[in-house]
Design a protein around this motif. Structure first.
Motif, PDB file in Angstrom:
ATOM      1  N   GLN A  38       0.835  -1.217   0.000  1.00  0.00           N
ATOM      2  CA  GLN A  38       0.000   0.000   0.000  1.00  0.00           C
ATOM      3  C   GLN A  38       0.867   1.263   0.000  1.00  0.00           C
ATOM      4  N   LYS A  39       1.925   1.227   0.803  1.00  0.00           N
ATOM      5  CA  LYS A  39       2.781   2.410   0.906  1.00  0.00           C
ATOM      6  C   LYS A  39       3.529   2.650  -0.422  1.00  0.00           C
ATOM      7  N   LYS A  42       1.313   4.115  -3.145  1.00  0.00           N
ATOM      8  CA  LYS A  42       1.075   5.561  -2.958  1.00  0.00           C
ATOM      9  C   LYS A  42       2.289   6.376  -3.374  1.00  0.00           C
ATOM     10  N   LYS A  46       2.860   9.191  -6.692  1.00  0.00           N
ATOM     11  CA  LYS A  46       3.428  10.544  -6.578  1.00  0.00           C
ATOM     12  C   LYS A  46       4.616  10.681  -7.509  1.00  0.00           C
TER      13      LYS A  46
END
Ligand code: T4K
Length: 369
Positions: A38-39, A42, A46
């Motif tokens: 999940q990290k 994300k 970006k």
């Protein structure tokens, strides 16, 4: 003598990786979209400056499942044979028929002037390849796709971190598929990702990468297992921290190659493209034996005699693979055939010293007759 291979995986400091995976030991959560996944997802969104990213086991499954998620299970797909096995296999494994378009002799990417002649009532998509880090003619592909109602799935395996006109390269087409294989500019050991805009596509691919499971009791898609595990995501988190420095270092090496080889008669290099922020993924050289005096194979052998292992990316054309025996005609893409018989990809990785680059170039140039 130490061997110099075509590439060498970039790795974080061991301590840094160990630190990153410590909580995996505490949680016992190793895969199936855990906290690292999940990290990383994300952070990647970006970094790539795209609206949506999903993570996969590798670049191949990114392409294969994208075609499936777009429900393209019948028809023809226009693509190029000057690529890695993966691109063509992903099409064929979906029950689709690849229709091979020739490449542009300068960029080695799909020749957009030849696409429209290949479109039939069976055409459903275009799968162009941004080869070596050189990007396709995005505007033309977009125009053609809109005119004929075709999906565009970019094989962006070589273009991690690139930008075109200031926009992340993953934001073009319906989907862009990245590879994070050990040999790539950015690696997660093995890994891949898809970038896309359509939320429905996102739901579909996230289901398909997990066997088509909707919930504990409902399986409504015939999916595969293509989930990125926590150790690969952790590697991604570590490598992402250094990616800009990594690309800057690659530029220094690529520039040094250019200093030696640009303008040498009989050698053709990949173009420096306007409006493109490159990642310097590969350093291909196309050798014209008639002018240079030695053939690609002679130069490759000579380098090997000195412990330097350049590679013939991409020879043979995928259309001439034995597994497709008799199905396609490589002569229908004469430019791709011509380039594939003459191209040699020189070593390029962070850690390759400029002195080694000088030595490689000297060996190449000494083959001139
Ligand atoms: N589309 C395109 C256009 C692609 O080029 C690729 C992959 C894909 C799709 C599919 O993406 P993935 O499913 O792989 O994520 C290598 C890579 O395995 C492959 O990922 C890559 N393209 C292709 C261009 O190159 P090989 O058969 O040449 O790999 P190999 O094992 O001969 O390694 C080449 C060199 O890399 C070695 O001489 C040393 C170095 N190396 C290799 C490995 C495995 C490392 O430094 N560390 C390593 O762990 O295919």
């Amino acid at each position: 003598m130490n061997k110099i291979l075509v590439t060498r995986s970039s790795m974080p400091e061991l301590n840094e990786y160990v630190e990153e995976i410590k909580d995996i030991w505490e949680s016992h959560w190793l895969t199936n979209m855990g906290v690292k996944h999940q990290k990383f997802q994300k952070e990647l969104m970006k970094y790539l400056e795209v609206d949506n990213v999903d993570l996969l086991t590798n670049g191949h499954m990114a392409i294969e499942l994208s075609l499936q998620a777009l429900k393209l299970n019948r028809g023809e797909v226009i693509t190029t044979p000057f690529t890695f096995a993966s691109t063509t296999h992903a099409i064929v494994r979906n029950g689709l028929t690849p229709v091979f378009c020739d490449i542009n002799p300068k960029t080695f990417t799909i020749d957009t002037e030849k696409i429209e002649a290949l479109i039939t009532d069976k055409t459903v998509a275009i799968v162009p390849v941004h080869v070596y880090g050189t990007i396709c003619n995005i505007e033309e592909i977009d125009r053609i796709a809109k005119k004929y109602g075709l999906k565009v799935i970019y094989d962006a395996a070589h273009t991690f971190g690139e930008k075109y006109k200031g926009k992340g390269i993953g934001s073009f087409g319906d989907v862009s598929c990245f590879s994070f294989h050990a040999t790539k500019v950015f690696n997660t050991i093995e890994g891949g990702a898809v970038c896309f805009e359509d939320a429905e596509f996102g739901k579909e691919i996230s289901r398909l990468k997990n066997f088509g499971i909707k919930n504990e009791e409902v399986v409504d898609g015939i999916g595969a297992n293509a989930k990125m595990n926590e150790f690969c995501a952790a590697m991604g988190l570590c490598n992402l921290k250094r990616i800009d420095e990594e690309i800057a270092n690659r530029k220094i090496i690529a520039d040094r190659y250019r200093d030696h080889l640009e303008g040498v008669e009989g050698l053709q290099l990949a173009p420096i493209q306007k409006n493109v922020q490159s990642n310097y993924a590969y350093f291909p050289v196309v050798i014209d034996e008639k002018i240079f005096g030695s053939s690609r194979n002679e130069i490759k052998n000579e380098l090997e005699r000195h412990g330097i292992y350049a590679r013939k990316y991409f020879y043979p054309l995928t259309s001439s693979f034995e597994c497709f025996h008799g199905k396609f005609d490589e002569n229908k893409t004469p430019v791709a055939l011509h380039i594939s018989k003459r191209v040699l990809t020189l070593p390029l990785y962070v850690g390759l010293s400029l002195r080694e680059v000088d030595r490689i170039c000297n060996i190449v140039l000494e083959c001139r007759k």
